[in-house]
Design a protein around this motif. Sequence first.
Motif, PDB file in Angstrom:
ATOM      1  N   ALA A 278      14.366  -5.808  -7.792  1.00 36.41           N
ATOM      2  CA  ALA A 278      15.467  -6.272  -6.950  1.00 36.41           C
ATOM      3  C   ALA A 278      15.363  -5.598  -5.594  1.00 36.41           C
ATOM      4  O   ALA A 278      14.802  -4.508  -5.474  1.00 36.41           O
ATOM      5  CB  ALA A 278      16.817  -5.942  -7.590  1.00 36.41           C
ATOM      6  N   TYR A 279      15.869  -6.263  -4.590  1.00 34.04           N
ATOM      7  CA  TYR A 279      16.033  -5.618  -3.290  1.00 34.04           C
ATOM      8  C   TYR A 279      17.397  -6.006  -2.751  1.00 34.04           C
ATOM      9  O   TYR A 279      17.898  -7.106  -3.001  1.00 34.04           O
ATOM     10  CB  TYR A 279      14.903  -5.984  -2.316  1.00 34.04           C
ATOM     11  CG  TYR A 279      14.850  -7.435  -1.885  1.00 34.04           C
ATOM     12  CD1 TYR A 279      15.341  -7.831  -0.639  1.00 34.04           C
ATOM     13  CD2 TYR A 279      14.294  -8.408  -2.705  1.00 34.04           C
ATOM     14  CE1 TYR A 279      15.288  -9.154  -0.232  1.00 34.04           C
ATOM     15  CE2 TYR A 279      14.229  -9.734  -2.307  1.00 34.04           C
ATOM     16  CZ  TYR A 279      14.722 -10.103  -1.071  1.00 34.04           C
ATOM     17  OH  TYR A 279      14.665 -11.420  -0.672  1.00 34.04           O
ATOM     18  N   GLY A 280      18.013  -5.066  -2.056  1.00 38.88           N
ATOM     19  CA  GLY A 280      19.354  -5.334  -1.548  1.00 38.88           C
ATOM     20  C   GLY A 280      19.705  -4.380  -0.436  1.00 38.88           C
ATOM     21  O   GLY A 280      18.984  -3.425  -0.152  1.00 38.88           O
ATOM     22  N   GLY A 281      20.819  -4.645   0.197  1.00 39.98           N
ATOM     23  CA  GLY A 281      21.248  -3.799   1.301  1.00 39.98           C
ATOM     24  C   GLY A 281      22.504  -4.319   1.939  1.00 39.98           C
ATOM     25  O   GLY A 281      23.310  -5.017   1.301  1.00 39.98           O
ATOM     26  N   VAL A 282      22.663  -3.985   3.197  1.00 43.22           N
ATOM     27  CA  VAL A 282      23.884  -4.383   3.899  1.00 43.22           C
ATOM     28  C   VAL A 282      23.926  -5.903   4.054  1.00 43.22           C
ATOM     29  O   VAL A 282      22.893  -6.563   4.197  1.00 43.22           O
ATOM     30  CB  VAL A 282      23.970  -3.688   5.264  1.00 43.22           C
ATOM     31  CG1 VAL A 282      24.093  -2.184   5.085  1.00 43.22           C
ATOM     32  CG2 VAL A 282      22.756  -4.004   6.135  1.00 43.22           C
ATOM     33  N   SER A 283      25.123  -6.447   4.041  1.00 49.06           N
ATOM     34  CA  SER A 283      25.293  -7.907   4.054  1.00 49.06           C
ATOM     35  C   SER A 283      24.660  -8.558   5.267  1.00 49.06           C
ATOM     36  O   SER A 283      24.055  -9.634   5.172  1.00 49.06           O
ATOM     37  CB  SER A 283      26.783  -8.261   3.999  1.00 49.06           C
ATOM     38  OG  SER A 283      27.334  -7.921   2.755  1.00 49.06           O
TER      39      SER A 283
END
Length: 426
Positions: A278-283
Amino acid sequence: MKAHPKSADAFAKARRLMPGGVNSPARAFGAVGGEPIFIDRAEGAYLWDIDGARYIDYIGSWGPMILGHAYPPVVEAVRDAALRGTSYGAPTLAENEIAELIIDCVPSIERVRLVSSGTEASMSALRLARGYTGRELVIKFAGNYHGHVDSLLVAAGSAAATLGAPNSPGVTRGAAKDTLVLPYNSPSALAETFARCGDQIAAVVFEPVCGNMGLVAPTQAFLKALRDLTRQHGALLLCDEVMTGFRLSLGGAQQRLGIEPDLTMLGKIVGGGLPVGAYGGVSGVMAHVLPEGKVFQAGTLSGNPLATAAGIATLRALRDDPPYERLEALTARLEAGLNEAVAASRATARVQRLGSMITLFFSAEPVTDWDTASRCDTARFGRFFWEMMDRGVYLPCSQYEAMFVSAAHTEQDIDQTITAAHEALR
């Protein structure tokens, strides 16, 4: 070295079927000599090979088995999911649930995208960083591994801050030309590079705690430089927590060390032993991913129902009954015992640990970056590895891989390992 006749026969056949007889080079035992052991089954903290020998396992499938092998709630969740179908290629409620768990646990993640491996997570986050910033250069650090992504599978040049050169056939110079390779834990090299070409740098990608050159922790000065310089020059900070995510704390290394990345890559534990990344971060950054934005990334098996089921069961267990205090105590016990074994044998070696990750380096100096790691006595590690195997302890088959302690290990397992180390270091 004890004989393993069934594994030897299996490996001879495997070499006729697969390149090198393995499906990942880390399994080939090339760094320690000899031939790999073929595993028949695993449960809790133990592995059994096809010759019937049992081992205390400190690989844990290279990190994800933090709760131990065949953890009953994970097995039950996968079984139930399989009975409903193994893949849909369509949205499921489980995807929502695991995304919500990740966002709730990891401080910097506001939105997340599921993929099928850590390599995919790295590749996708890197593309997103370049698409978001409109820049091409990326900084990585020697000794940090981010999967077999072409643009990150590069070696350092002759100077501390040079363009990377491909270190695998098949990786073109074009793929590597926009990657800068710097020494880990060097704020000065980072500052010099940003001073020279900061307006061209899209991102800095790093392991917050290294596990792929052995356990190497970052200095506070290095972490501060990473965050300050990327913000100052408009670059993104990409935190590769494929190995450390949910292991060093529920919120990963970033929570434990106070890091505030723009994007985070996850894998290993988030899949509970099944293939998930998974990768994610600030909207604001994640909004640039297709179909909301224009940065392309896709995958038929992303959010696979079996993998999400295993991940949900694992993350729920870590959230609802956190094992971190016990993991810390167990691994500290192992650290103390290994230090005693080193002292008793007068071996040229040192132990480095953070949380439930630990490495015995055959080195006379602290290991802080790839240069110091590369001076370790790898031949001595190879002899130690086989001595430990003969005593029923399964270690990573390279000096440059961290050991992992799981919640399934007991104090007796740790003490047995320490006794084996005393004997192996004589």
